[in-house]
Design a protein around this motif. Structure first.
Motif, PDB file in Angstrom:
ATOM      1  N   ASP A   1     -25.949  15.738 -22.083  1.00  0.00           N
ATOM      2  CA  ASP A   1     -27.125  15.420 -21.288  1.00  0.00           C
ATOM      3  C   ASP A   1     -26.979  14.022 -20.722  1.00  0.00           C
ATOM      4  O   ASP A   1     -26.311  13.173 -21.301  1.00  0.00           O
ATOM      5  CB  ASP A   1     -28.409  15.537 -22.122  1.00  0.00           C
ATOM      6  CG  ASP A   1     -28.452  14.563 -23.281  1.00  0.00           C
ATOM      7  OD1 ASP A   1     -27.868  14.877 -24.335  1.00  0.00           O
ATOM      8  OD2 ASP A   1     -29.044  13.473 -23.123  1.00  0.00           O
TER       9      ASP A   1
ATOM     10  N   PRO B   1     -33.927  13.040 -20.294  1.00  0.00           N
ATOM     11  CA  PRO B   1     -32.647  13.725 -20.119  1.00  0.00           C
ATOM     12  C   PRO B   1     -32.662  14.779 -19.021  1.00  0.00           C
ATOM     13  O   PRO B   1     -33.702  15.348 -18.678  1.00  0.00           O
ATOM     14  CB  PRO B   1     -32.424  14.388 -21.481  1.00  0.00           C
ATOM     15  CG  PRO B   1     -33.813  14.661 -21.984  1.00  0.00           C
ATOM     16  CD  PRO B   1     -34.640  13.497 -21.502  1.00  0.00           C
TER      17      PRO B   1
ATOM     18  N   THR C   1     -29.809  18.117 -17.957  1.00  0.00           N
ATOM     19  CA  THR C   1     -28.605  18.819 -18.395  1.00  0.00           C
ATOM     20  C   THR C   1     -28.076  19.719 -17.283  1.00  0.00           C
ATOM     21  O   THR C   1     -28.743  19.952 -16.264  1.00  0.00           O
ATOM     22  CB  THR C   1     -28.892  19.684 -19.633  1.00  0.00           C
ATOM     23  OG1 THR C   1     -29.691  20.817 -19.221  1.00  0.00           O
ATOM     24  CG2 THR C   1     -29.624  18.896 -20.714  1.00  0.00           C
TER      25      THR C   1
ATOM     26  N   THR D   1     -37.283  19.010 -21.250  1.00  0.00           N
ATOM     27  CA  THR D   1     -35.848  18.936 -21.534  1.00  0.00           C
ATOM     28  C   THR D   1     -35.567  18.244 -22.865  1.00  0.00           C
ATOM     29  O   THR D   1     -34.576  18.554 -23.532  1.00  0.00           O
ATOM     30  CB  THR D   1     -35.101  18.230 -20.383  1.00  0.00           C
ATOM     31  OG1 THR D   1     -35.392  18.901 -19.157  1.00  0.00           O
ATOM     32  CG2 THR D   1     -33.593  18.263 -20.593  1.00  0.00           C
TER      33      THR D   1
ATOM     34  N   VAL E   1     -33.015  19.997 -25.478  1.00  0.00           N
ATOM     35  CA  VAL E   1     -31.819  19.442 -26.111  1.00  0.00           C
ATOM     36  C   VAL E   1     -31.986  19.341 -27.624  1.00  0.00           C
ATOM     37  O   VAL E   1     -30.984  19.239 -28.357  1.00  0.00           O
ATOM     38  CB  VAL E   1     -31.433  18.071 -25.509  1.00  0.00           C
ATOM     39  CG1 VAL E   1     -31.171  18.184 -24.023  1.00  0.00           C
ATOM     40  CG2 VAL E   1     -32.500  17.013 -25.785  1.00  0.00           C
TER      41      VAL E   1
END
Length: 264
Positions: free
Chosen positions: A34, A44, A46, A93, A97
């Motif tokens: 990320d 983040p 990705t 996000t 993650v």
């Protein structure tokens, strides 16, 4: 308008399907990289975020090429139809993650006055919530059924959600905490799933700050279709983002605004 809503809903479902297919191979992958978009803190992004938005844009290019698009990862694309799709490929996000299933794909479509259709999709647990034109539905492991927000109740019996305990600035946190002191239960960290639960009649309030348009337009379309209210902290439209109060009904909305008024 009903025919248009039907057509747009069909396209939204196709976009959510495409986004889910793009995302799921990366969810809980041990080697997922990320990038941090924030100059301070942690925000983040990705490969899954970007792949999902590209997949949704491909559906629109094929099926709605004249519509405008605003997406979190790839910005704005102009259109001539007067309609704009607002996309957040993975809202939450940080949760993504971390391996939690509270993130979701956000899809909205509307005009200059704001969204009139909203969809929140959680492809991992296979729950999809959508609404427009006064009708909201969900589909999940237990089948498909209509949605309606909770009936009016005293603030002391309310359930309140937000994503981050710090909410926003110190003043915004103080406003949230003033409301939180008056409710029955407060929960944190749910990202867009909190708005889906509000539309589904499970909770009463979501209060947040510092949101972008792509964070809130899908929840607005969904919650309003389910009978709820979404505004800023002063009761004004919030489809451009900012401080958000999402409420199950007018009474609980007014109770929250009355408290937040001292913290504007």
């Amino acid at each position: 308008m009903s025919i248009l809503i039907s057509d747009l809903t069909e396209v939204a479902h196709a976009m959510a399907d495409a986004a889910g297919e793009a995302i799921l191979p990366y969810f809980r992958a041990r080697d997922l990289d990320d990038e941090n978009k924030a100059s301070d803190g942690y925000d983040p992004v990705t490969i899954a975020d970007r792949a999902a938005e590209q997949a949704m844009r491909a559906v629109l290019a094929d099926r709605r090429p004249d519509d405008a698009i605003l997406g979190e990862e790839f910005g704005a694309h102009s259109g001539s139809s007067g309609l704009t799709w607002v996309l957040d490929p993975i809202d939450g996000t940080r949760g993504f993650v971390s391996g939690t299933p509270t993130w979701g794909v956000l899809i909205a479509v509307g005009d200059a006055t704001g969204p009139f259709l909203g969809m929140i999709d959680q492809p991992y647990i296979r729950e999809r919530f959508w609404g427009a034109d006064g009708r909201a539905q969900m589909r999940g492991p237990l089948g498909e059924h209509a949605l309606a927000t909770r009936a009016s109740r005293p603030l002391t019996d309310a359930v309140l959600f937000t994503t981050f305990p710090e909410v926003g600035t110190e003043a915004e946190r103080a406003g949230f905490e003033a409301v939180a002191r008056g409710v029955k239960l407060v929960r944190y960290g749910m990202d867009c799933y909190a708005y889906a639960l509000l539309a589904a009649g499970q909770i009463d309030l979501v209060i947040e700050a510092g949101l972008n348009s792509y964070d809130i337009q899908a929840p607005i379309g969904l919650i309003e279709a389910a009978g709820g209210i979404v505004t800023d902290w002063s009761g004004q439209p919030v489809h451009e983002g900012g401080r958000v109060v999402a409420a199950a009904n007018a009474n609980i909305h007014r109770a929250a605004l009355d408290i937040l008024a001292g913290h504007l």
